[in-house]
Motif scaffolding. Structure first.
Motif, PDB file in Angstrom:
ATOM      1  N   MET A   1       8.019  -2.673  10.770  1.00  0.00           N
ATOM      2  CA  MET A   1       7.679  -1.656  11.769  1.00  0.00           C
ATOM      3  C   MET A   1       6.195  -1.308  11.672  1.00  0.00           C
ATOM      4  N   LYS A   2       5.686  -0.746  12.764  1.00  0.00           N
ATOM      5  CA  LYS A   2       4.322  -0.199  12.766  1.00  0.00           C
ATOM      6  C   LYS A   2       4.437   1.323  12.649  1.00  0.00           C
ATOM      7  N   ILE A   3       3.964   1.839  11.521  1.00  0.00           N
ATOM      8  CA  ILE A   3       4.068   3.271  11.246  1.00  0.00           C
ATOM      9  C   ILE A   3       2.671   3.869  11.112  1.00  0.00           C
ATOM     10  N   VAL A   4       2.445   4.946  11.841  1.00  0.00           N
ATOM     11  CA  VAL A   4       1.159   5.638  11.800  1.00  0.00           C
ATOM     12  C   VAL A   4       1.266   6.869  10.897  1.00  0.00           C
ATOM     13  N   VAL A   5       0.291   7.016   9.999  1.00  0.00           N
ATOM     14  CA  VAL A   5       0.158   8.246   9.218  1.00  0.00           C
ATOM     15  C   VAL A   5      -1.008   9.024   9.828  1.00  0.00           C
ATOM     16  N   LEU A   6      -0.706  10.201  10.338  1.00  0.00           N
ATOM     17  CA  LEU A   6      -1.755  11.040  10.919  1.00  0.00           C
ATOM     18  C   LEU A   6      -2.397  11.844   9.793  1.00  0.00           C
ATOM     19  N   SER A   7      -3.613  11.481   9.414  1.00  0.00           N
ATOM     20  CA  SER A   7      -4.284  12.130   8.292  1.00  0.00           C
ATOM     21  C   SER A   7      -5.794  12.073   8.488  1.00  0.00           C
ATOM     22  N   GLN A   8      -6.457  13.182   8.175  1.00  0.00           N
ATOM     23  CA  GLN A   8      -7.910  13.230   8.286  1.00  0.00           C
ATOM     24  C   GLN A   8      -8.603  12.520   7.133  1.00  0.00           C
ATOM     25  N   ASN A   9      -7.883  12.367   6.011  1.00  0.00           N
ATOM     26  CA  ASN A   9      -8.510  11.798   4.823  1.00  0.00           C
ATOM     27  C   ASN A   9      -7.623  10.725   4.202  1.00  0.00           C
ATOM     28  N   PRO A  10      -8.021   9.452   4.340  1.00  0.00           N
ATOM     29  CA  PRO A  10      -7.202   8.365   3.794  1.00  0.00           C
ATOM     30  C   PRO A  10      -7.159   8.353   2.271  1.00  0.00           C
ATOM     31  N   ASN A  11      -8.050   9.111   1.619  1.00  0.00           N
ATOM     32  CA  ASN A  11      -8.114   9.122   0.161  1.00  0.00           C
ATOM     33  C   ASN A  11      -7.250  10.204  -0.489  1.00  0.00           C
ATOM     34  N   LEU A  12      -6.605  11.036   0.337  1.00  0.00           N
ATOM     35  CA  LEU A  12      -5.730  12.059  -0.220  1.00  0.00           C
ATOM     36  C   LEU A  12      -4.532  11.394  -0.909  1.00  0.00           C
ATOM     37  N   TYR A  13      -4.094  11.978  -2.012  1.00  0.00           N
ATOM     38  CA  TYR A  13      -2.977  11.418  -2.780  1.00  0.00           C
ATOM     39  C   TYR A  13      -1.763  11.180  -1.893  1.00  0.00           C
ATOM     40  N   SER A  14      -1.378  12.191  -1.108  1.00  0.00           N
ATOM     41  CA  SER A  14      -0.158  12.078  -0.286  1.00  0.00           C
ATOM     42  C   SER A  14      -0.275  10.952   0.725  1.00  0.00           C
ATOM     43  N   THR A  15      -1.430  10.854   1.373  1.00  0.00           N
ATOM     44  CA  THR A  15      -1.650   9.802   2.373  1.00  0.00           C
ATOM     45  C   THR A  15      -1.565   8.422   1.727  1.00  0.00           C
ATOM     46  N   LYS A  16      -2.247   8.261   0.605  1.00  0.00           N
ATOM     47  CA  LYS A  16      -2.261   6.964  -0.084  1.00  0.00           C
ATOM     48  C   LYS A  16      -0.857   6.565  -0.536  1.00  0.00           C
ATOM     49  N   ARG A  17      -0.092   7.508  -1.059  1.00  0.00           N
ATOM     50  CA  ARG A  17       1.246   7.200  -1.548  1.00  0.00           C
ATOM     51  C   ARG A  17       2.179   6.789  -0.408  1.00  0.00           C
ATOM     52  N   ILE A  18       2.094   7.477   0.713  1.00  0.00           N
ATOM     53  CA  ILE A  18       2.953   7.131   1.857  1.00  0.00           C
ATOM     54  C   ILE A  18       2.608   5.733   2.370  1.00  0.00           C
ATOM     55  N   VAL A  19       1.314   5.435   2.446  1.00  0.00           N
ATOM     56  CA  VAL A  19       0.877   4.100   2.894  1.00  0.00           C
ATOM     57  C   VAL A  19       1.359   3.030   1.916  1.00  0.00           C
ATOM     58  N   GLU A  20       1.195   3.275   0.617  1.00  0.00           N
ATOM     59  CA  GLU A  20       1.645   2.316  -0.404  1.00  0.00           C
ATOM     60  C   GLU A  20       3.153   2.064  -0.300  1.00  0.00           C
ATOM     61  N   ALA A  21       3.922   3.150  -0.149  1.00  0.00           N
ATOM     62  CA  ALA A  21       5.381   3.029  -0.079  1.00  0.00           C
ATOM     63  C   ALA A  21       5.808   2.233   1.152  1.00  0.00           C
ATOM     64  N   GLY A  22       5.124   2.466   2.282  1.00  0.00           N
ATOM     65  CA  GLY A  22       5.444   1.736   3.512  1.00  0.00           C
ATOM     66  C   GLY A  22       5.105   0.261   3.413  1.00  0.00           C
ATOM     67  N   GLN A  23       3.933  -0.033   2.845  1.00  0.00           N
ATOM     68  CA  GLN A  23       3.512  -1.434   2.695  1.00  0.00           C
ATOM     69  C   GLN A  23       4.429  -2.188   1.744  1.00  0.00           C
ATOM     70  N   LYS A  24       4.878  -1.484   0.708  1.00  0.00           N
ATOM     71  CA  LYS A  24       5.783  -2.096  -0.277  1.00  0.00           C
ATOM     72  C   LYS A  24       7.088  -2.527   0.381  1.00  0.00           C
ATOM     73  N   LYS A  25       7.482  -1.815   1.441  1.00  0.00           N
ATOM     74  CA  LYS A  25       8.718  -2.145   2.162  1.00  0.00           C
ATOM     75  C   LYS A  25       8.453  -3.062   3.361  1.00  0.00           C
ATOM     76  N   GLY A  26       7.217  -3.576   3.443  1.00  0.00           N
ATOM     77  CA  GLY A  26       6.899  -4.578   4.453  1.00  0.00           C
ATOM     78  C   GLY A  26       6.462  -4.053   5.804  1.00  0.00           C
ATOM     79  N   HIS A  27       6.170  -2.759   5.895  1.00  0.00           N
ATOM     80  CA  HIS A  27       5.753  -2.189   7.174  1.00  0.00           C
ATOM     81  C   HIS A  27       4.232  -2.255   7.346  1.00  0.00           C
ATOM     82  N   GLU A  28       3.805  -2.284   8.600  1.00  0.00           N
ATOM     83  CA  GLU A  28       2.367  -2.188   8.894  1.00  0.00           C
ATOM     84  C   GLU A  28       2.008  -0.708   8.964  1.00  0.00           C
TER      85      GLU A  28
END
Length: 290
Positions: A1-28
């Motif tokens: 799936m293509k999943i968008v994280v709406l975040s002003q700062n890509p370096n925030l812990y929460s943003t990075k963790r959500i992106v990592e978790a999604g990529q680990k499951k094969g999502h864009e």
């Protein structure tokens, strides 16, 4: 799936963790700064333009909207919803959660325990406000405050009245709330995802500090919730209409009291305290619904 994280700062812990978790499951996973989106509104064709390109073919979004940009951030979430994109946090629930007074009214209507609270329209009779929550000590909160900012403990009636008069003079909207002494400067943060508790921690304010926020130097430890605490947290998240929620509650002599329900709770404190992969729970929630 293509999943968008709406975040002003890509370096925030929460943003990075959500992106990592999604990529680990094969999502864009795509990070979009919602404050830089242009919303194009026309008959039956709502679109979003970001960095000169139209955003298309998105399966789901995970909003991480800061309190300072609630108005525009909510408009972006609403635009995605108009485009038939699943949002992990609905726009209307986001708006409700950011209004402390409205939130308390919703929680009260749902029959949940709350610290006694008084709100007035800049009343000059501040003595009545203090008496209304049972006298001093009491807590005075700015309606727009976050992370413990704009929260004051008034030890006695004179200081409480002075603080209320000062805020009134500044035309600052505040609520007065009873102080729950037996909580001992601690509260519980319960992380709810899709109607289930996925983590809970007890936050203890540093010595001499009644606010337990980790941003204020507090500490956190994993906690086993009682059935009553778990049910209160789940009921609060449901009443607010939030699929993802950080429910803050106090342990009092009369049971669990809901302090507030956060629609964009941080992951760092809860993941480190509990050792639980909260980010993956959020991705699974999007998978089930998008």
């Amino acid at each position: 799936m293509k999943i968008v994280v709406l975040s002003q700062n890509p370096n925030l812990y929460s943003t990075k963790r959500i992106v990592e978790a999604g990529q680990k499951k094969g999502h864009e996973m795509i990070i979009i700064d919602h404050t830089k989106c242009n919303l194009v509104i026309e008959k039956k064709n709502p679109t979003i333009v970001y960095k000169g390109e139209e955003i298309r073919d998105i399966d789901g979004i995970i909003p991480r909207i800061g309190a300072s940009v609630t108005f525009f951030g909510t408009a972006v979430v609403r635009q995605f919803e108009m485009m038939k994109v699943f949002s992990a946090t609905e726009s209307q629930a986001l708006v409700r959660s950011r209004d402390k007074l409205r939130s308390l009214q919703i929680l009260s209507r749902a029959g949940l325990g709350l610290p006694k609270t008084v709100f007035t329209n800049y009343s000059k009779d501040v003595s009545q406000v203090v008496d209304g929550v049972g006298g001093a000590p009491l807590v005075i909160k700015l309606l727009e405050g976050t992370q413990g900012l704009g929260v004051v403990l008034a030890d006695n009636k004179n200081s409480a009245e002075s603080i209320l008069e000062a805020f009134n003079g500044l035309q600052a909207r505040v609520i007065a709330q009873e102080f729950i002494e037996e909580a001992g400067g601690a509260d519980i943060r319960v992380f709810v995802v899709d109607g289930a508790v996925v983590g809970a921690m007890k936050r203890q304010g540093k010595e001499g500090e009644f606010r337990s926020n980790l941003h204020r130097g507090g500490s956190a430890n994993v906690i086993e919730l009682t059935d009553e605490e778990e049910n209160a947290a789940l009921k609060a998240a449901k009443a607010m209409g939030l699929g993802i929620a950080g429910v803050d509650l106090l342990q009092s002599s009369r049971g669990s009291l809901i302090l507030e329900v956060n629609s964009s709770p941080g992951l760092e404190g809860i993941e480190r305290a509990t050792g639980t992969d909260i980010a993956t729970h959020i991705i699974k929630y999007v998978e089930r619904n998008a």
